[in-house]
Design a protein around this motif. Structure first.
Motif, PDB file in Angstrom:
ATOM      1  N   GLY A 229       0.791  -1.226   0.000  1.00 32.23           N
ATOM      2  CA  GLY A 229       0.000   0.000   0.000  1.00 32.23           C
ATOM      3  C   GLY A 229       0.815   1.263   0.000  1.00 32.23           C
ATOM      4  O   GLY A 229       0.270   2.361   0.195  1.00 32.23           O
ATOM      5  N   GLN A 230       2.128   1.139  -0.222  1.00 31.17           N
ATOM      6  CA  GLN A 230       3.009   2.311  -0.198  1.00 31.17           C
ATOM      7  C   GLN A 230       4.194   2.055  -1.127  1.00 31.17           C
ATOM      8  O   GLN A 230       4.899   1.052  -0.956  1.00 31.17           O
ATOM      9  CB  GLN A 230       3.504   2.583   1.225  1.00 31.17           C
ATOM     10  N   PRO A 231       4.444   2.912  -2.108  1.00 31.32           N
ATOM     11  CA  PRO A 231       5.575   2.675  -3.014  1.00 31.32           C
ATOM     12  C   PRO A 231       6.910   2.776  -2.286  1.00 31.32           C
ATOM     13  O   PRO A 231       7.092   3.609  -1.397  1.00 31.32           O
ATOM     14  CB  PRO A 231       5.429   3.786  -4.063  1.00 31.32           C
ATOM     15  N   PHE A 232       7.805   1.876  -2.625  1.00 30.86           N
ATOM     16  CA  PHE A 232       9.180   1.851  -2.107  1.00 30.86           C
ATOM     17  C   PHE A 232       9.226   1.637  -0.586  1.00 30.86           C
ATOM     18  O   PHE A 232      10.234   1.966   0.049  1.00 30.86           O
ATOM     19  CB  PHE A 232       9.935   3.136  -2.463  1.00 30.86           C
ATOM     20  N   ARG A 233       8.189   1.053   0.002  1.00 29.77           N
ATOM     21  CA  ARG A 233       8.191   0.852   1.456  1.00 29.77           C
ATOM     22  C   ARG A 233       9.344  -0.053   1.896  1.00 29.77           C
ATOM     23  O   ARG A 233       9.999   0.223   2.908  1.00 29.77           O
ATOM     24  CB  ARG A 233       6.861   0.249   1.917  1.00 29.77           C
ATOM     25  N   SER A 234       9.588  -1.137   1.168  1.00 29.69           N
ATOM     26  CA  SER A 234      10.647  -2.060   1.585  1.00 29.69           C
ATOM     27  C   SER A 234      12.023  -1.409   1.515  1.00 29.69           C
ATOM     28  O   SER A 234      12.942  -1.823   2.231  1.00 29.69           O
ATOM     29  CB  SER A 234      10.622  -3.316   0.719  1.00 29.69           C
ATOM     30  N   ILE A 239      16.125   0.135   5.703  1.00 29.86           N
ATOM     31  CA  ILE A 239      17.229   0.933   6.243  1.00 29.86           C
ATOM     32  C   ILE A 239      16.891   1.469   7.625  1.00 29.86           C
ATOM     33  O   ILE A 239      17.687   1.358   8.569  1.00 29.86           O
ATOM     34  CB  ILE A 239      17.563   2.083   5.280  1.00 29.86           C
ATOM     35  N   ALA A 240      15.691   2.018   7.777  1.00 40.07           N
ATOM     36  CA  ALA A 240      15.306   2.641   9.048  1.00 40.07           C
ATOM     37  C   ALA A 240      15.276   1.638  10.188  1.00 40.07           C
ATOM     38  O   ALA A 240      15.824   1.883  11.277  1.00 40.07           O
ATOM     39  CB  ALA A 240      13.939   3.317   8.906  1.00 40.07           C
TER      40      ALA A 240
END
Length: 479
Positions: A229-234, A239-240
């Motif tokens: 449900g969110q682009p580039f979440r992975s 990293i975070a």
């Protein structure tokens, strides 16, 4: 027979190197019952299995959206093919491993191409042969890990960067570099070094290279959008959270000293380490970007507190072909043969060689025995990084924790467990870790129900593996 072999060697030298590589890799893929890393089981094969069969534990990374579905989605294809063919779930795993062995031939191609560029056909055979025979490369070949697949993209891209800067080379190498980043973001410094060497000072080169590299990155970002449900979440969450877990005293990872990789390679390769580094130094003149990328990867990961040797596999995959170039540069044949023997004998005689072949084999034996009985529900009281629940061996089997033992028809627990209900018979016991010693290396047993199997209740809790507190605020799906 000898004449036919020489004829094949002269006509198809790269094919000979690839056949040599497959002769070592395929038996390990088909008959080897080891798993190098718990991530291989829980996060990649396990999640691919869950896509195909709808059952299996959900690791915390897939509850918060930290992992992309790219790798599990790719692995699910061969598993689905095995299922449609009426084969066992483990046959799908074997098919995955076999295909990965063929993917590993990209390292052999790169070594052969570099060696031939530097020293002709003899150089190609030596550098390609070393990439085929080097133990780390064929031991890791059947294992679906991000670092391994990223290396299969990064190394041929580095090789293409040494070839004439044609449109096809720029597009293929750029795409491979982008895919390397999509698979393993910490490779970014090495990818940047190789990318600069690939594109050079040509504006057209940068347009084509960056355009091709952006394609897999945006595709994986879109996959995150569809799945999380969110682009580039992975990308950003990986990293975070890894930074947060590395700082947290209650995190999953134990900090390691900066020189762990160098010391570990010394123990793993013994006398071959200085030899390989010397030969790689000789070979780096042909491909300086590849050598610089390998050094950057080792330095970068040495500064990260959480260390696993698979993290520097791409650096090893770069160094070995470079060492092959250096080996081919030794003019006297008997000297090359002697040094090649010394090189290969170091890793093969290391005590870590046997451990690599036996990792998780005892867990495999126990869960294989359970899989033959086709249980509906397995209650897992004991699981750790040396003894993971091997869900990919099962079909429709569900997993729960010790609280669901009363409703399970199979239980996995320490031999000393007092939580096994009546009505169960011990099936098999194995040692947790065949390479360890001490009181923590206990015996783990499997029990099966002697009476009629009970139906699985919807109230049975799913098996929940470790879940770090720092990741709790990011949870977007239940286990």
């Amino acid at each position: 027979m000898i004449a036919a072999g020489r004829s094949l060697l002269a006509a198809r030298p790269l094919l000979v190197c690839c056949l040599l590589a497959l002769a070592l890799r395929l038996p390990l893929a088909i008959w080897g019952q080891n798993f190098i890393s718990p991530d291989e089981i829980a996060q990649y094969l396990g999640e691919a299995h869950r896509l195909v069969y709808g059952q299996g534990p959900v690791p915390w990374e897939y509850q918060v959206g930290l992992r992309s579905w790219l790798l599990p989605g790719l692995l699910a294809g061969p598993m689905e093919m095995a299922k449609l063919a009426g084969l066992s779930p483990y046959a799908g795993v074997v098919l995955v491993r076999v295909l990965l062995c063929f993917a590993s031939l990209s390292l052999v191609w790169a070594g052969f191409t570099w060696g031939r560029m530097a020293h002709g056909l003899r150089g190609g055979l030596i550098a390609g042969g070393l990439a085929a025979l080097w133990p780390d490369l064929w031991l890791m070949a059947p294992h679906p890990l991000e670092e391994v697949l990223a290396a299969y993209c990064l190394v041929p891209a580095a090789c293409l960067a040494c070839l004439p800067r044609t449109t096809s080379h720029l597009l293929i190498a750029g795409f491979l570099l982008g895919l390397s980043f999509a698979l393993r973001e910490p490779l970014a410094p090495a990818i940047a070094i190789i990318g600069i060497a690939l594109c050079g000072q040509s504006l057209n080169g940068w347009v084509l290279g960056l355009g091709a590299a952006s394609l897999p990155v945006f595709l994986v970002g879109g996959l995150d959008w569809l799945s999380w449900g969110q682009p580039f979440r992975s990308f950003w969450l990986n990293i975070a959270l890894n930074l947060a877990l590395g700082r947290s005293a209650s995190g999953l990872f134990t900090p390691s000293p900066p020189l762990l990789y160098i010391a570990g390679l010394g123990l793993d390769w013994l006398w071959a380490l200085p030899l390989l580094l010397w030969l790689a130094w000789r070979g780096v003149r042909l491909a300086p970007a590849a050598g610089l990328a390998a050094v950057a990867l080792i330095l970068e990961h040495s500064l990260i507190s959480h260390k696993e040797f698979r993290y520097i596999f791409p650096a090893i995959a770069l160094l070995v072909p470079l060492a092959g170039i250096g080996l081919a540069g030794l003019r006297r044949g008997y000297i090359s043969l002697f040094i090649a023997t010394l090189l290969l004998s170091g890793p093969l005689l290391s005590p870590f060689f046997g451990q690599s072949l036996s990792a998780e084999r005892h867990a495999f034996a126990l869960y294989e025995a359970l899989a033959a009985r086709h249980p509906r529900l397995i209650a897992v009281e004991y699981a750790d990084t040396h003894f993971m629940p091997l869900a990919p061996l099962f079909g429709a089997t569900a997993f729960t924790d010790a609280q669901g033992a009363a409703q399970a028809d199979a239980i996995v627990a320490p031999a000393s467990s007092t939580r096994v209900p009546s009505g169960f018979t011990r099936l098999l016991c194995v040692t947790r870790d065949p390479g360890a010693a001490g009181p923590t290396n206990q015996r783990i047993c499997a029990w099966t129900r002697t009476e009629t199997t009970l139906p699985v209740s919807g109230d049975v809790p799913p098996l929940q593996l470790a879940f770090p507190a720092a990741a709790q605020p990011f949870r977007i799906r239940p286990p």
